[in-house]
Design an enzyme around this catalytic site. Structure first.
Site, PDB file in Angstrom:
ATOM      1  N   LYS A  68       3.805   8.447  -6.745  1.00  0.00           N
ATOM      2  CA  LYS A  68       4.466   7.346  -7.466  1.00  0.00           C
ATOM      3  C   LYS A  68       4.511   7.564  -8.982  1.00  0.00           C
ATOM      4  O   LYS A  68       5.455   7.118  -9.638  1.00  0.00           O
ATOM      5  CB  LYS A  68       3.767   6.022  -7.152  1.00  0.00           C
ATOM      6  CG  LYS A  68       3.968   5.562  -5.719  1.00  0.00           C
ATOM      7  CD  LYS A  68       3.319   4.214  -5.512  1.00  0.00           C
ATOM      8  CE  LYS A  68       3.478   3.751  -4.076  1.00  0.00           C
ATOM      9  NZ  LYS A  68       2.945   2.399  -3.888  1.00  0.00           N
ATOM     10  N   ASP A 103       7.325  -3.248  -5.527  1.00  0.00           N
ATOM     11  CA  ASP A 103       6.163  -4.054  -5.129  1.00  0.00           C
ATOM     12  C   ASP A 103       6.135  -5.375  -5.901  1.00  0.00           C
ATOM     13  O   ASP A 103       5.675  -6.394  -5.392  1.00  0.00           O
ATOM     14  CB  ASP A 103       4.853  -3.299  -5.393  1.00  0.00           C
ATOM     15  CG  ASP A 103       4.566  -2.274  -4.309  1.00  0.00           C
ATOM     16  OD1 ASP A 103       5.180  -2.353  -3.221  1.00  0.00           O
ATOM     17  OD2 ASP A 103       3.732  -1.380  -4.544  1.00  0.00           O
TER      18      ASP A 103
HETATM   19  P1  NDP Z   1      -6.291   1.207  -4.783  1.00  0.00           P
HETATM   20  O1  NDP Z   1      -7.159   2.251  -4.155  1.00  0.00           O
HETATM   21  O2  NDP Z   1      -5.460   1.559  -5.960  1.00  0.00           O
HETATM   22  O3  NDP Z   1      -7.234  -0.046  -5.184  1.00  0.00           O
HETATM   23  C1  NDP Z   1      -8.225  -0.536  -4.326  1.00  0.00           C
HETATM   24  C2  NDP Z   1      -8.835  -1.807  -4.889  1.00  0.00           C
HETATM   25  O4  NDP Z   1      -9.803  -2.308  -3.944  1.00  0.00           O
HETATM   26  C3  NDP Z   1      -9.598  -1.581  -6.207  1.00  0.00           C
HETATM   27  O5  NDP Z   1      -9.503  -2.739  -6.998  1.00  0.00           O
HETATM   28  C4  NDP Z   1     -11.030  -1.362  -5.689  1.00  0.00           C
HETATM   29  O6  NDP Z   1     -12.020  -1.658  -6.642  1.00  0.00           O
HETATM   30  C5  NDP Z   1     -11.080  -2.384  -4.578  1.00  0.00           C
HETATM   31  N1  NDP Z   1     -12.132  -2.053  -3.608  1.00  0.00           N
HETATM   32  C6  NDP Z   1     -12.120  -1.079  -2.670  1.00  0.00           C
HETATM   33  N2  NDP Z   1     -13.268  -1.080  -1.963  1.00  0.00           N
HETATM   34  C7  NDP Z   1     -14.038  -2.075  -2.492  1.00  0.00           C
HETATM   35  C8  NDP Z   1     -15.331  -2.586  -2.184  1.00  0.00           C
HETATM   36  N3  NDP Z   1     -16.090  -2.047  -1.198  1.00  0.00           N
HETATM   37  N4  NDP Z   1     -15.808  -3.642  -2.893  1.00  0.00           N
HETATM   38  C9  NDP Z   1     -15.037  -4.184  -3.890  1.00  0.00           C
HETATM   39  N5  NDP Z   1     -13.799  -3.752  -4.222  1.00  0.00           N
HETATM   40  C10 NDP Z   1     -13.300  -2.710  -3.524  1.00  0.00           C
HETATM   41  O7  NDP Z   1      -5.412   0.655  -3.581  1.00  0.00           O
HETATM   42  P2  NDP Z   1      -4.010  -0.144  -3.651  1.00  0.00           P
HETATM   43  O8  NDP Z   1      -4.043  -1.041  -4.819  1.00  0.00           O
HETATM   44  O9  NDP Z   1      -2.891   0.817  -3.516  1.00  0.00           O
HETATM   45  O10 NDP Z   1      -4.054  -0.968  -2.275  1.00  0.00           O
HETATM   46  C11 NDP Z   1      -4.962  -2.048  -2.068  1.00  0.00           C
HETATM   47  C12 NDP Z   1      -4.651  -2.712  -0.727  1.00  0.00           C
HETATM   48  O11 NDP Z   1      -3.356  -3.295  -0.779  1.00  0.00           O
HETATM   49  C13 NDP Z   1      -4.626  -1.746   0.480  1.00  0.00           C
HETATM   50  O12 NDP Z   1      -5.227  -2.417   1.568  1.00  0.00           O
HETATM   51  C14 NDP Z   1      -3.149  -1.540   0.731  1.00  0.00           C
HETATM   52  O13 NDP Z   1      -2.886  -1.274   2.100  1.00  0.00           O
HETATM   53  C15 NDP Z   1      -2.598  -2.896   0.348  1.00  0.00           C
HETATM   54  N6  NDP Z   1      -1.186  -2.823  -0.092  1.00  0.00           N
HETATM   55  C16 NDP Z   1      -0.288  -3.663   0.502  1.00  0.00           C
HETATM   56  C17 NDP Z   1       1.029  -3.656   0.112  1.00  0.00           C
HETATM   57  C18 NDP Z   1       1.999  -4.563   0.783  1.00  0.00           C
HETATM   58  O14 NDP Z   1       3.199  -4.361   0.641  1.00  0.00           O
HETATM   59  N7  NDP Z   1       1.539  -5.586   1.479  1.00  0.00           N
HETATM   60  C19 NDP Z   1       1.529  -2.765  -0.953  1.00  0.00           C
HETATM   61  C20 NDP Z   1       0.479  -1.936  -1.543  1.00  0.00           C
HETATM   62  C21 NDP Z   1      -0.820  -1.974  -1.104  1.00  0.00           C
HETATM   63  P3  NDP Z   1     -12.562  -0.499  -7.653  1.00  0.00           P
HETATM   64  O15 NDP Z   1     -11.561  -0.407  -8.760  1.00  0.00           O
HETATM   65  O16 NDP Z   1     -13.897  -1.009  -8.079  1.00  0.00           O
HETATM   66  O17 NDP Z   1     -12.649   0.770  -6.834  1.00  0.00           O
END
Ligand code: NDP
Length: 277
Positions: A68, A103
């Protein structure tokens, strides 16, 4: 030369994407006689691939992980893609490769559909500060939210969103305080917590106002524990599948000149696929 009637999703790997299902459904529905394909392209081959979209018969493409940011750099982005720092949709405009980030509108449109009037709230709480949260925070600011609190496990990423988007973004402590929940008119889970294979999101919704709206962008499972808890409290909700479907609309319309509808039938088709996987 006849206009190209094909499109694709480019990823590495590309296997998990639901875009072929969504666009394939619309192509049949609107009689677009082309194909929507999956293209697995390695990062080192991405620039050459997007440079030859027209030669490959593509009107444009969706872009997924890990491309992306490269898609943004290799195209002429619109304001949303530039602001978010990532592009997920490419199209050829008179030979120029352009890009956007759908998005943002996918999230906004899914809330408009699921909880009309949701944007009368002035204060939002976004959980998470990853790639998806970036688009959501930008969309909320674009809709005029006065305060967008961002709570993230790693505080530096929430701080980075404030640095990127300005003072209406307010980094908040993780886990979220009851006080913050009590003043939010909208709560969005933009973390991966609650997704199949991930730990649940541990959030007590009791302090929320009765007119608050709860959105979860996780769509596997379709109904996350967060949405179940919100519905049990009688709150209005928006699920992640709504965002996924609505974010696909703009690409289809740019490539094929038809603005497709997000219908209950399309939802059922994608729901069935998610349940089967
Ligand atoms: P990223 O990997 O960029 O971000 C993940 C986020 O989740 C970060 O804020 C991370 O925190 C947090 N996180 C992960 N594990 C934990 C944990 N154990 N405890 C606390 N916080 C946690 O992923 P994306 O932003 O790309 O995607 C996030 C979700 O959104 C996914 O499930 C994806 O499938 C969904 N999604 C849905 C879309 C839709 O169209 N409905 C579009 C895009 C994504 P930290 O920064 O601390 O690691």
């Amino acid at each position: 030369m006849a206009a190209a009637r094909n499109a694709c999703v480019i990823g590495w790997p590309a296997g998990h994407s639901r875009s072929p299902l969504i666009h394939g459904y619309w192509m049949r529905r609107y009689g677009i006689g082309g194909e929507y394909r999956k293209e697995a392209v390695r990062p080192e081959d991405f620039a050459a691939f997007v440079g030859s979209l027209a030669a490959r018969g593509y009107a444009g493409a969706n872009v997924t992980l890990p491309h992306k940011e490269a898609a943004l750099a290799l195209s002429r982005p619109d304001e949303r893609a530039r602001a978010v720092g990532a592009a997920n949709t490419l199209w050829l405009d008179d030979g120029v490769l352009r890009s956007t980030n759908t998005d943002v509108e996918g999230f906004l449109a899914s809330l408009d559909a699921a909880a009309p009037g949701w944007d009368r709230a002035r204060t939002a709480l976004v959980l998470g500060a990853g790639g998806a949260a970036r688009g959501i925070v930008f969309g909320l600011l674009e809709r005029g939210f006065a305060e967008v609190h961002v709570a993230n496990r790693s505080p530096a990423r929430a701080q980075a969103l404030r640095a990127r988007f300005g003072e209406r973004v307010m980094p908040a402590a993780w886990p979220v305080s009851r006080d913050l929940l009590s003043c939010a008119g909208l709560v969005v889970n933009a973390t991966s917590l609650g997704m199949h294979g991930q730990p649940p999101l541990d959030l007590d919704l009791a302090p929320l106002r009765s007119d608050a709206v709860v959105a979860d962008i996780v769509y596997v499972p379709l109904v996350t524990p967060l949405l179940t808890a919100a519905r049990a409290r009688g709150l209005r909700t928006a699920d992640g599948l709504g965002m996924l479907l609505h974010q696909a609309v703009r690409g289809f319309s740019l490539w094929f000149g038809v603005t497709p509808a997000v219908t209950p039938e399309l939802r059922h088709v994608v729901e069935a696929d998610l349940l089967a996987s």
